[in-house]
Design an enzyme around this catalytic site. Structure first.
Site, PDB file in Angstrom:
ATOM      1  N   ASP A  46      16.070 -39.182  61.879  1.00 55.49           N
ATOM      2  CA  ASP A  46      15.117 -38.451  62.884  1.00 55.49           C
ATOM      3  C   ASP A  46      16.305 -38.361  64.320  1.00 55.49           C
ATOM      4  O   ASP A  46      16.883 -39.126  64.564  1.00 55.49           O
ATOM      5  CB  ASP A  46      14.077 -39.261  63.158  1.00 55.49           C
ATOM      6  CG  ASP A  46      13.117 -39.046  62.022  1.00 55.49           C
ATOM      7  OD1 ASP A  46      13.132 -38.401  61.098  1.00 55.49           O
ATOM      8  OD2 ASP A  46      11.913 -39.923  62.058  1.00 55.49           O
TER       9      ASP A  46
ATOM     10  N   ARG B 239      17.233 -30.676  59.473  1.00 58.05           N
ATOM     11  CA  ARG B 239      15.940 -30.554  59.651  1.00 58.05           C
ATOM     12  C   ARG B 239      15.755 -29.822  60.876  1.00 58.05           C
ATOM     13  O   ARG B 239      16.098 -30.521  61.981  1.00 58.05           O
ATOM     14  CB  ARG B 239      15.105 -31.861  59.704  1.00 58.05           C
ATOM     15  CG  ARG B 239      13.576 -31.554  59.657  1.00 58.05           C
ATOM     16  CD  ARG B 239      12.701 -32.651  60.488  1.00 58.05           C
ATOM     17  NE  ARG B 239      12.641 -33.755  59.243  1.00 58.05           N
ATOM     18  CZ  ARG B 239      12.619 -34.999  59.403  1.00 58.05           C
ATOM     19  NH1 ARG B 239      12.655 -35.853  60.751  1.00 58.05           N
ATOM     20  NH2 ARG B 239      12.389 -36.037  58.274  1.00 58.05           N
TER      21      ARG B 239
ATOM     22  N   LYS C 269      11.024 -28.314  66.672  1.00 53.87           N
ATOM     23  CA  LYS C 269      11.091 -27.810  68.188  1.00 53.87           C
ATOM     24  C   LYS C 269      11.496 -28.976  69.168  1.00 53.87           C
ATOM     25  O   LYS C 269      12.343 -28.459  70.122  1.00 53.87           O
ATOM     26  CB  LYS C 269       9.657 -27.354  68.387  1.00 53.87           C
ATOM     27  CG  LYS C 269       9.209 -26.048  67.996  1.00 53.87           C
ATOM     28  CD  LYS C 269       8.088 -25.505  68.587  1.00 53.87           C
ATOM     29  CE  LYS C 269       7.661 -24.511  67.690  1.00 53.87           C
ATOM     30  NZ  LYS C 269       6.255 -23.884  68.091  1.00 53.87           N
ATOM     31  N   GLY C 270      11.083 -30.109  68.777  1.00 54.49           N
ATOM     32  CA  GLY C 270      11.578 -31.105  69.684  1.00 54.49           C
ATOM     33  C   GLY C 270      10.334 -31.956  70.356  1.00 54.49           C
ATOM     34  O   GLY C 270       9.449 -31.057  70.898  1.00 54.49           O
TER      35      GLY C 270
HETATM   36  P1  FDA Z   1       3.685 -26.219  68.313  1.00 54.24           P
HETATM   37  O1  FDA Z   1       3.869 -27.286  68.759  1.00 54.24           O
HETATM   38  O2  FDA Z   1       4.005 -24.765  68.735  1.00 54.24           O
HETATM   39  O3  FDA Z   1       2.409 -26.213  67.264  1.00 54.24           O
HETATM   40  C1  FDA Z   1       2.088 -25.096  66.437  1.00 54.24           C
HETATM   41  C2  FDA Z   1       0.804 -25.482  65.897  1.00 54.24           C
HETATM   42  O4  FDA Z   1       0.804 -26.532  65.017  1.00 54.24           O
HETATM   43  C3  FDA Z   1      -0.214 -25.781  66.871  1.00 54.24           C
HETATM   44  O5  FDA Z   1      -1.077 -24.507  67.440  1.00 54.24           O
HETATM   45  C4  FDA Z   1      -1.332 -26.529  66.052  1.00 54.24           C
HETATM   46  O6  FDA Z   1      -2.049 -25.799  65.072  1.00 54.24           O
HETATM   47  C5  FDA Z   1      -0.291 -27.263  65.277  1.00 54.24           C
HETATM   48  N1  FDA Z   1       0.105 -28.650  65.660  1.00 54.24           N
HETATM   49  C6  FDA Z   1       1.157 -28.983  66.179  1.00 54.24           C
HETATM   50  N2  FDA Z   1       1.068 -30.460  66.563  1.00 54.24           N
HETATM   51  C7  FDA Z   1      -0.003 -30.649  66.378  1.00 54.24           C
HETATM   52  C8  FDA Z   1      -0.653 -32.004  66.629  1.00 54.24           C
HETATM   53  N3  FDA Z   1       0.094 -32.990  67.100  1.00 54.24           N
HETATM   54  N4  FDA Z   1      -1.983 -32.027  66.237  1.00 54.24           N
HETATM   55  C9  FDA Z   1      -2.510 -30.957  65.627  1.00 54.24           C
HETATM   56  N5  FDA Z   1      -1.899 -29.983  65.403  1.00 54.24           N
HETATM   57  C10 FDA Z   1      -0.799 -29.684  65.853  1.00 54.24           C
HETATM   58  N6  FDA Z   1      10.705 -34.236  66.958  1.00 54.24           N
HETATM   59  C11 FDA Z   1      11.796 -34.727  67.290  1.00 54.24           C
HETATM   60  O7  FDA Z   1      11.991 -34.647  68.233  1.00 54.24           O
HETATM   61  N7  FDA Z   1      12.559 -35.458  66.233  1.00 54.24           N
HETATM   62  C12 FDA Z   1      12.287 -35.459  65.015  1.00 54.24           C
HETATM   63  O8  FDA Z   1      13.126 -36.042  64.203  1.00 54.24           O
HETATM   64  C13 FDA Z   1      11.222 -34.828  64.567  1.00 54.24           C
HETATM   65  N8  FDA Z   1      10.958 -35.056  63.189  1.00 54.24           N
HETATM   66  C14 FDA Z   1       9.868 -34.171  62.742  1.00 54.24           C
HETATM   67  C15 FDA Z   1       9.733 -34.024  61.162  1.00 54.24           C
HETATM   68  C16 FDA Z   1       8.779 -33.029  60.751  1.00 54.24           C
HETATM   69  C17 FDA Z   1       8.626 -33.042  59.304  1.00 54.24           C
HETATM   70  C18 FDA Z   1       8.034 -32.292  61.801  1.00 54.24           C
HETATM   71  C19 FDA Z   1       7.131 -31.144  61.241  1.00 54.24           C
HETATM   72  C20 FDA Z   1       8.246 -32.423  63.005  1.00 54.24           C
HETATM   73  C21 FDA Z   1       9.248 -33.503  63.642  1.00 54.24           C
HETATM   74  N9  FDA Z   1       9.279 -33.440  65.059  1.00 54.24           N
HETATM   75  C22 FDA Z   1      10.318 -34.057  65.557  1.00 54.24           C
HETATM   76  C23 FDA Z   1       8.160 -33.086  65.951  1.00 54.24           C
HETATM   77  C24 FDA Z   1       8.361 -31.596  66.324  1.00 54.24           C
HETATM   78  O9  FDA Z   1       9.581 -31.599  67.355  1.00 54.24           O
HETATM   79  C25 FDA Z   1       7.367 -31.102  67.499  1.00 54.24           C
HETATM   80  O10 FDA Z   1       7.067 -31.756  68.254  1.00 54.24           O
HETATM   81  C26 FDA Z   1       5.926 -30.822  66.240  1.00 54.24           C
HETATM   82  O11 FDA Z   1       6.161 -30.505  65.030  1.00 54.24           O
HETATM   83  C27 FDA Z   1       5.127 -29.871  66.984  1.00 54.24           C
HETATM   84  O12 FDA Z   1       5.668 -28.710  67.009  1.00 54.24           O
HETATM   85  P2  FDA Z   1       5.441 -27.542  66.129  1.00 54.24           P
HETATM   86  O13 FDA Z   1       6.761 -27.001  65.476  1.00 54.24           O
HETATM   87  O14 FDA Z   1       4.510 -27.713  65.044  1.00 54.24           O
HETATM   88  O15 FDA Z   1       4.972 -26.183  67.108  1.00 54.24           O
END
Ligand code: FDA
Length: 288
Positions: A116, A166, A169-170
């Site tokens: 990660d 992978r 967004k962060g």
């Molecule tokens: P965004 O935040 O724009 O959300 C899009 C939509 O997704 C929201 O409108 C909502 O519907 C849903 N959603 C998102 N987050 C939610 C929450 N907490 N609760 C409920 N609904 C939610 N980051 C990092 O810095 N290092 C890492 O190693 C990882 N590893 C990782 C693995 C996997 C499999 C995932 C999916 C994510 C990560 N992340 C991560 C976290 C990533 O950086 C990010 O913070 C989250 O995925 C939220 O961003 P989204 O891309 O979902 O978009």
């Protein structure tokens, strides 16, 4: 706050929203359920920023036990680890030794290890350590964050070596000098990088719950004739299960990131911070 919530029964109940449970048995059960739904998994034994060598070594022992359990139970899961969980704050060599032990055990079972990505203080070390172990034959990949300015260069650096990425967004707070602050800019960078990952020929993961970005990914794959077996979507346990199922029904591969273990507080806080609506969930449960 952390001490209280991690150990109180209310806290444990609330953590279930994003965490599969406290024990390895809970986690393996969650993987089995997810597998049964036609999704794969990656297990995340929660923990980060350990302060002693013995904690780092214990995390390694746990990781090896998880790999044994995945193999023994014949479930479909990889393993995700964090370098600060393996002692990176105490020294690079310590963390490298731990990661080497974990990848060696994974090698016995042909299991993939994902490192990660944490805050930007660790980015270069993580990228370099993954490069080093991959060059030595480990089945290891890492995570790159679309909010960092440096990520475009890191994508090229790692894809050139065939290292699996992978894309996320962060999840950490980073300053404007190194990271996009505006959501629209992060999203635009994500889409640019997603296209690059899909076209690379390396088996990468598009990890997001963002429906618009997922749609853009599907459209790009279809336009370029990139098959569903050439990459996978990844989402977090407990978030957008409907979307996970929809993608699976449409024939795409989906892997669920399943965190578990007693040290769930920092992970839980990042999930709350991402979405204010989650605070309502927290408050409702506290009142209950
Ligand atoms: P965004 O935040 O724009 O959300 C899009 C939509 O997704 C929201 O409108 C909502 O519907 C849903 N959603 C998102 N987050 C939610 C929450 N907490 N609760 C409920 N609904 C939610 N980051 C990092 O810095 N290092 C890492 O190693 C990882 N590893 C990782 C693995 C996997 C499999 C995932 C999916 C994510 C990560 N992340 C991560 C976290 C990533 O950086 C990010 O913070 C989250 O995925 C939220 O961003 P989204 O891309 O979902 O978009």
């Amino acid at each position: 706050m952390r001490q209280f919530t991690e150990h109180s029964s209310v806290g444990k109940r609330i953590s279930r929203r994003f965490v599969a449970g406290l024990t390895l048995d809970d986690a393996i059960d969650a993987v089995a359920v997810v597998n049964h739904q036609g999704l794969t998994a990656t297990l995340d034994p929660l923990g980060e920023n350990v302060l002693t060598r013995s904690e780092a070594e214990a995390a390694t022992a746990t990781a090896c036990t998880i790999l044994d359990a995945i193999h023994r139970n014949q479930v479909e899961s990889t393993l995700s680890v964090k370098l600060t969980q393996l002692g990176l704050d105490l020294g690079r060599d310590l963390a490298r030794d731990q990661l080497r032990r974990i990848t060696a055990r994974a090698g016995q079972y042909n299991t993939f290890i994902r490192v990660d990505m944490e805050g930007s203080d660790y980015t270069e070390t993580t990228v370099a350590m993954v490069e080093e172990l991959f060059a030595a034959g480990a089945n290891v990949g890492t995570v790159l964050q679309a909010y960092l300015h440096r990520t475009e260069a890191d994508v090229e650096r790692l894809l050139a070596k065939g290292i699996r990425l992978r894309l996320v967004k962060g999840a950490y707070r980073e300053p404007a000098s190194i990271a996009f602050q505006d959501k629209a800019e992060v999203d635009a960078n994500y889409v640019r990088l997603m296209r690059r990952l899909l076209e690379s020929g390396v088996y990468n993961a598009i990890a997001t719950h963002d429906e618009r970005i997922i749609q853009a990914t599907v459209e790009h794959a279809q336009a370029k004739g990139i098959g569903a077996d050439k990459f996978e979507f990844q989402m977090l346990y407990g978030i957008r299960r409907d979307l996970q199922e929809r993608l699976r029904n449409e024939g795409w591969r989906v892997r669920v990131y399943i965190p578990f273990g007693p040290e769930w507080y920092p992970y839980f806080m990042r999930r709350l911070a991402e979405r204010p609506a989650n605070l309502l969930f927290l408050l409702k449960n506290l009142v209950k």
